[in-house]
Enzyme design. Structure first.
Site, PDB file in Angstrom:
ATOM      1  N   HIS A   1      33.411 127.591  87.555  1.00 35.28           N
ATOM      2  CA  HIS A   1      34.315 127.459  86.406  1.00 35.28           C
ATOM      3  C   HIS A   1      34.993 126.085  86.451  1.00 35.28           C
ATOM      4  O   HIS A   1      35.307 125.581  87.526  1.00 35.28           O
ATOM      5  CB  HIS A   1      35.355 128.584  86.432  1.00 35.28           C
ATOM      6  CG  HIS A   1      36.153 128.645  85.174  1.00 35.28           C
ATOM      7  ND1 HIS A   1      37.195 127.782  84.925  1.00 35.28           N
ATOM      8  CD2 HIS A   1      36.042 129.439  84.072  1.00 35.28           C
ATOM      9  CE1 HIS A   1      37.692 128.061  83.719  1.00 35.28           C
ATOM     10  NE2 HIS A   1      37.007 129.054  83.193  1.00 35.28           N
TER      11      HIS A   1
ATOM     12  N   GLY B   1      41.249 126.980  76.735  1.00 34.77           N
ATOM     13  CA  GLY B   1      42.704 127.184  76.714  1.00 34.77           C
ATOM     14  C   GLY B   1      43.451 126.235  75.791  1.00 34.77           C
ATOM     15  O   GLY B   1      44.671 126.108  75.886  1.00 34.77           O
TER      16      GLY B   1
ATOM     17  N   ASN C   1      37.765 136.845  81.412  1.00 36.43           N
ATOM     18  CA  ASN C   1      38.195 136.074  82.579  1.00 36.43           C
ATOM     19  C   ASN C   1      39.718 136.005  82.547  1.00 36.43           C
ATOM     20  O   ASN C   1      40.299 135.238  81.790  1.00 36.43           O
ATOM     21  CB  ASN C   1      37.585 134.657  82.504  1.00 36.43           C
ATOM     22  CG  ASN C   1      38.102 133.766  83.619  1.00 36.43           C
ATOM     23  OD1 ASN C   1      38.702 134.240  84.580  1.00 36.43           O
ATOM     24  ND2 ASN C   1      37.871 132.463  83.497  1.00 36.43           N
ATOM     25  N   TRP C   2      40.331 136.845  83.376  1.00 32.73           N
ATOM     26  CA  TRP C   2      41.799 136.924  83.360  1.00 32.73           C
ATOM     27  C   TRP C   2      42.458 135.776  84.117  1.00 32.73           C
ATOM     28  O   TRP C   2      43.674 135.648  84.103  1.00 32.73           O
ATOM     29  CB  TRP C   2      42.262 138.256  83.973  1.00 32.73           C
ATOM     30  CG  TRP C   2      41.948 139.457  83.142  1.00 32.73           C
ATOM     31  CD1 TRP C   2      41.337 139.483  81.913  1.00 32.73           C
ATOM     32  CD2 TRP C   2      42.240 140.822  83.468  1.00 32.73           C
ATOM     33  NE1 TRP C   2      41.236 140.770  81.465  1.00 32.73           N
ATOM     34  CE2 TRP C   2      41.783 141.615  82.401  1.00 32.73           C
ATOM     35  CE3 TRP C   2      42.841 141.445  84.561  1.00 32.73           C
ATOM     36  CZ2 TRP C   2      41.910 143.011  82.401  1.00 32.73           C
ATOM     37  CZ3 TRP C   2      42.970 142.826  84.562  1.00 32.73           C
ATOM     38  CH2 TRP C   2      42.508 143.598  83.476  1.00 32.73           C
ATOM     39  N   LYS C   3      41.665 135.002  84.831  1.00 35.90           N
ATOM     40  CA  LYS C   3      42.213 133.903  85.635  1.00 35.90           C
ATOM     41  C   LYS C   3      43.319 134.453  86.560  1.00 35.90           C
ATOM     42  O   LYS C   3      43.157 135.552  87.079  1.00 35.90           O
ATOM     43  CB  LYS C   3      42.700 132.777  84.720  1.00 35.90           C
ATOM     44  CG  LYS C   3      41.617 132.407  83.686  1.00 35.90           C
ATOM     45  CD  LYS C   3      41.896 131.184  82.917  1.00 35.90           C
ATOM     46  CE  LYS C   3      40.748 130.939  81.945  1.00 35.90           C
ATOM     47  NZ  LYS C   3      40.820 129.663  81.271  1.00 35.90           N
TER      48      LYS C   3
ATOM     49  N   GLY D   1      38.894 133.793  77.934  1.00 31.64           N
ATOM     50  CA  GLY D   1      40.036 133.674  78.837  1.00 31.64           C
ATOM     51  C   GLY D   1      41.262 134.308  78.216  1.00 31.64           C
ATOM     52  O   GLY D   1      41.436 135.528  78.238  1.00 31.64           O
ATOM     53  N   GLY D   2      42.120 133.493  77.631  1.00 37.63           N
ATOM     54  CA  GLY D   2      43.409 133.926  77.097  1.00 37.63           C
ATOM     55  C   GLY D   2      43.351 135.216  76.286  1.00 37.63           C
ATOM     56  O   GLY D   2      44.144 136.134  76.522  1.00 37.63           O
TER      57      GLY D   2
HETATM   58  P1  PGA Z   1      39.983 130.437  77.056  1.00 41.27           P
HETATM   59  O1  PGA Z   1      39.312 130.334  78.505  1.00 41.27           O
HETATM   60  O2  PGA Z   1      39.287 131.522  76.301  1.00 41.27           O
HETATM   61  O3  PGA Z   1      41.434 130.728  77.314  1.00 41.27           O
HETATM   62  O4  PGA Z   1      39.782 129.098  76.394  1.00 41.27           O
HETATM   63  C1  PGA Z   1      37.927 130.501  78.664  1.00 41.27           C
HETATM   64  C2  PGA Z   1      37.559 130.337  80.121  1.00 41.27           C
HETATM   65  O5  PGA Z   1      38.139 129.491  80.812  1.00 41.27           O
HETATM   66  O6  PGA Z   1      36.679 131.043  80.642  1.00 41.27           O
END
Ligand code: PGA
Length: 236
Positions: free
Chosen positions: A88, A168, A8-10, A219-220
């Protein structure tokens, strides 16, 4: 069943060129690995990325029409997406998405044949108040209301348990707590469940091998191809 590892690159990165670099890095590192690797880039890059399974990060629930700025389930399907993230916690927090909105989005995704990655998870306050399970159960029940037996086969839904306080923050959920929640979720709905929240190359394996998750939502770390590939390798 193959493990599902989702990137998930956001709202990252800033250009298609950078997106291609990350994507190609993941693609070459993941080549030949027996896992379902899914990339969820921003909408604007979907058409420019080829060779891995794609997912969108959100949809609006209406089919089409005067909804400036929105993207429909069918649009993602027509671009070749197989998955879409729904509910999300960042959408719930910054865009005020309710469980009822999530329910409409899930219906819309399923109706065009997209597989929803349906995100649930409690906040820190909710966990501290002993309400984690209650919140997750409510999110799942309202989210799936009316669609339990409506075009929704087990293979057409992925649940993602993402405790909000772990996203995050570098403060990933303990394997014990993640395992307890997984067992609780599987009793409500016996579908594939992935874990998300500060997953990295070091802790990835424990959620799969010890806690028993069917995959990960990252995510990150998914923006760093080397680390993401390590996560994939550790998970199979
Ligand atoms: P993160 O995000 O790995 O940066 O904690 C996960 C997500 O929000 O899907």
């Amino acid at each position: 069943m193959k493990k599902i590892i989702i990137a998930n690159w956001k709202m990252n990165p800033n250009s298609l060129e950078e997106a291609k670099d990350i994507f190609e890095g993941i693609k070459s590192g993941a080549k030949g690995i027996n896992a379902e690797v899914v990339a969820c880039p921003p909408f604007t890059y979907l058409a420019g990325l080829k060779g891995l399974t794609l997912g969108g990060q959100n949809i609006f629930y209406e089919e089409k029409g005067a909804y400036t700025g929105e993207i429909s389930a069918q649009m993602l399907k027509n671009l070749g997406c197989k998955y879409v993230l729904i509910g999300h916690s960042e959408r719930r927090k910054y865009f005020n998405e309710t469980d009822e909105d999530v329910n409409k989005k899930l219906k819309s995704a399923v109706s065009v044949g997209l597989i929803p990655i349906f995100c649930v998870g409690e906040t820190e306050e909710e966990r501290n108040a002993g309400k984690a399970e209650e919140v997750v159960e409510r999110q799942i029940k309202i989210g799936l209301a009316g669609i339990e037996n409506w075009k929704l086969k087990i293979e057409n839904l992925v649940l993602a348990y993402e405790p909000v306080w772990a996203i995050g923050t570098g403060n990933a959920c303990s394997v014990d707590d993640a395992k307890k929640m997984l067992e609780f979720i599987k009793k409500i709905k016996d579908v594939s469940v992935v874990y998300g929240g500060s997953v990295n190359g070091e802790n990835a394996k424990s959620y799969i091998k010890e806690a028993g998750y069917d995959g990960l939502l990252v995510g990150g770390a998914s923006l760093r191809p080397e680390e993401f590939v390590k996560i994939i390798r550790e998970s199979i």
